[in-house]
Design a protein around this motif. Sequence first.
Motif, PDB file in Angstrom:
ATOM      1  N   UNK A 149       4.501   8.263  -5.147  1.00 46.98           N
ATOM      2  CA  UNK A 149       3.496   7.230  -4.906  1.00 46.98           C
ATOM      3  C   UNK A 149       3.682   6.513  -3.572  1.00 46.98           C
ATOM      4  N   UNK A 150       4.921   6.525  -3.044  1.00 43.25           N
ATOM      5  CA  UNK A 150       5.163   5.747  -1.819  1.00 43.25           C
ATOM      6  C   UNK A 150       5.682   6.551  -0.637  1.00 43.25           C
ATOM      7  N   UNK A 151       6.351   7.691  -0.889  1.00 41.91           N
ATOM      8  CA  UNK A 151       6.979   8.435   0.200  1.00 41.91           C
ATOM      9  C   UNK A 151       6.356   9.805   0.439  1.00 41.91           C
ATOM     10  N   UNK A 152       6.380  10.228   1.713  1.00 40.64           N
ATOM     11  CA  UNK A 152       6.051  11.605   2.072  1.00 40.64           C
ATOM     12  C   UNK A 152       7.299  12.457   1.818  1.00 40.64           C
ATOM     13  N   UNK A 153       7.171  13.762   1.985  1.00 43.98           N
ATOM     14  CA  UNK A 153       8.325  14.662   1.844  1.00 43.98           C
ATOM     15  C   UNK A 153       9.399  14.351   2.888  1.00 43.98           C
ATOM     16  N   UNK A 154       8.989  13.764   4.017  1.00 43.57           N
ATOM     17  CA  UNK A 154       9.922  13.416   5.105  1.00 43.57           C
ATOM     18  C   UNK A 154      10.530  12.031   4.922  1.00 43.57           C
TER      19      UNK A 154
END
Length: 90
Positions: free
Chosen positions: A44-49
Amino acid sequence: MQVKVFANLRQICGGVTVEVVPEGSRVIDVLDKMVEMFPDLQKEIFTAEKELLPFVHVYVNGRNIIHEAGLLTEVKESDQFALFPPVAGG
């Protein structure tokens, strides 16, 4: 540290505020601990990076961290910390 969460994050975190004891003193440390506590928060808050997703906003003492040091912004126990997910409206 009390973290205030909004919209669908309240369902994931089980309420309006979450007590978080981070293992460091930066915004990323608080968010990492929250993801450890609530694994569904990750997508919900982070990209894969491990960057904030677009339109996810973190405010410390009413100031968006993008105007500070981003995820590396230092926080104190007494700070007001708020996490906003992307919200659509019309």
